[in-house]
Design an enzyme around this catalytic site. Sequence first.
Site, PDB file in Angstrom:
ATOM      1  N   ASP A 317       0.819  -1.212   0.000  1.00  0.00           N
ATOM      2  CA  ASP A 317       0.000   0.000   0.000  1.00  0.00           C
ATOM      3  C   ASP A 317       0.856   1.267   0.000  1.00  0.00           C
ATOM      4  OD1 ASP A 317      -2.631   1.362   0.409  1.00  0.00           O
ATOM      5  OD2 ASP A 317      -1.675   1.988   2.279  1.00  0.00           O
ATOM      6  N   GLU A 370       1.024  -0.427  -5.111  1.00  0.00           N
ATOM      7  CA  GLU A 370       0.071   0.651  -5.346  1.00  0.00           C
ATOM      8  C   GLU A 370       0.914   1.924  -5.439  1.00  0.00           C
ATOM      9  OE1 GLU A 370      -3.490   3.326  -3.511  1.00  0.00           O
ATOM     10  OE2 GLU A 370      -1.849   2.564  -2.297  1.00  0.00           O
TER      11      GLU A 370
END
Length: 648
Positions: A317, A370
């Site tokens: 993330d 990401e």
Amino acid sequence: MKEHQYVSAHSLMTDFDSDLFKSGKHFRLYEKLGSHIIEYEGKKGTLFAVWAPNARKVQVIGDFNFWNGEGYELYPRWDGTGIWEGFVESIGKGTVYKYKIHSNQEGQVLEKGDPFALHWEVPPKTASLVWEANYKWKDKAWMKARKERNALNRPYAVYEVHLGSWKRKANGQSLTYNELAKELVHYVKEMGYTHVEFLPIMEHPFFGSWGYQCTGYFAPTSRYGTPEEFMAMIDAFHKAEIGVILDWVPSHFPNDAHGIYTFDGTHLYEHADPRQGYHPDWSSYIFNYGRNEVRAFLISSAGFWLDVCHADGLRVDAVASMLYLDYSRKEGEWIPNQYGGRENLEAISFLKELNEYVYANFEGVQTIAEESTAWPSVSRPTYIGGLGFGMKWMMGWMHDTLEYFKKDPFYRQYHQNNITFSLNYAFTENFMLPLSHDEVVHGKGPLIDRMPGDEWQRFANLRLLYAYMYTHPGTKLVFMGGEIGQTTEWKHDYSIDWHLLDHSPHRGIQALTQSLNQLYRQEPALFEHSFSAEGFEWIELNDYHNSVISYLRKGHKESDNLAIVCNFTPVVRTGYRIGINGGTWQEIFNSDSKDYWGSGVSNAGELVSEAHPHHGRPNSLELTLPPLSVIILKQVPTKGTKKINKKK
């Protein structure tokens, strides 16, 4: 009372372990630190070990001593690691505990959970539990075949799930790991997805953070069951031949009092300077990637989920926030690197080391970044200067595509570049196309609400979006609810609106998604060259007057090639011609099928190409394009070429 009355000096650490830890190269710390149920000198109990180098004293507290640490002080190691440890007799599995840390600052006493705990109390309680996960895995067949199934030249259709809100019981409670092992596994298998991805399941105190504010980097959340039950759920997915990806957050962490923030009274895991250590977007704290022990902690966490829990991949993330020192900061709010630049050199080094460790030690797994900027070579090997990820989310595709679909079909002719631009850079990285949870929260609304037109057109547009996505180069990810045309924003406290399947338009979207997953797995042209220009060729990208694009997806064999035509308007186009290399073709997919609540306009039967040059090719096909649709054509053994007379 003696300080160590109930604690025996003992350690699981060797001198080699200590050297590795201090140098930031010990990536299996979960085997050494935390709480471990062992037998020592013929007595059963628990060995505790915690890193707190700036503590004056560390005690173990819990129900067993009425949360009074007297007599339960751990021993500091002599080797400069800053680790405190000791064996406590008669403490076993399920014992609730914390560390009482007396800092070097006079009078400061902290009560902290164990950063290496395998299990925690159910929030809002905040203590750790002594635990050992003795799960006996039954996924030998999956693990043996994983290298092939999880490879970059295989289909990768990911169903993104928040476990707590995928489906709720009648009383509003979330399903347990055991219940999810039956219901979610069955659903994902039935829908044809190849992988499932969980929003962070690592223990987190605030349910509304969706797991992105993590305190337990080695513990699946206790909200849904025990670590063994979590592992059994992963086992069930593997038995169903479905890969499991875990969302993992090494970018920031919350300041909850029981967590790792100011763990020993100092900024141990985070930077002390808020210009480096505080995250303005999420009011959280940023890891100090330049500290060896912190790097070892994080890479050990990543390895734990792959090693102990058999995860098949990690979606990392907020990588963009790690790469840039000035991320979400104004001038004067950040500190440049040693060369005066904005790149976070320590984070870059950490990410490279993370990926090198993962790919060297866990066969057949993938890491997915990401990363929302134009940082180069995110998914390229570290030995050629890349960050070493297996894939990267294609955020530019997501943004441009949704912007295009929001427009009234009449105006799409003026924005053709929005839908074709992604192919200019589609092969610069190994891209995954995401329609993730981020696109259906914070006032953005559900995807169906961004589709223009009346009810029929909105659903046709959504079917068109999904079919276009599945035929575009790259792997795929869709957040739960998207596959049934969810009509409300995702809310973590509520289930998906499964009752929508009582209505034909929503059943149509679900049936379309199921068909696309099946087609994706069956047609090599859609996955063999997902990340290579060899797998894609434009037929026509400039027909903006009709808002139509057409292209080839190509496999290793020419006979596997597919021709795709997308009509982004609600106009049925008859006599539409595309250039083709000859032969006989057949429509194998049509998003306008009545099976999907479409109008049923199609190209029935075999389509014999004509010796009519078009689009720079010697032959062509004359087609009928359904409204707001994608049609997919595949070549069949040719029966001849029909010649036509050209008018002079």
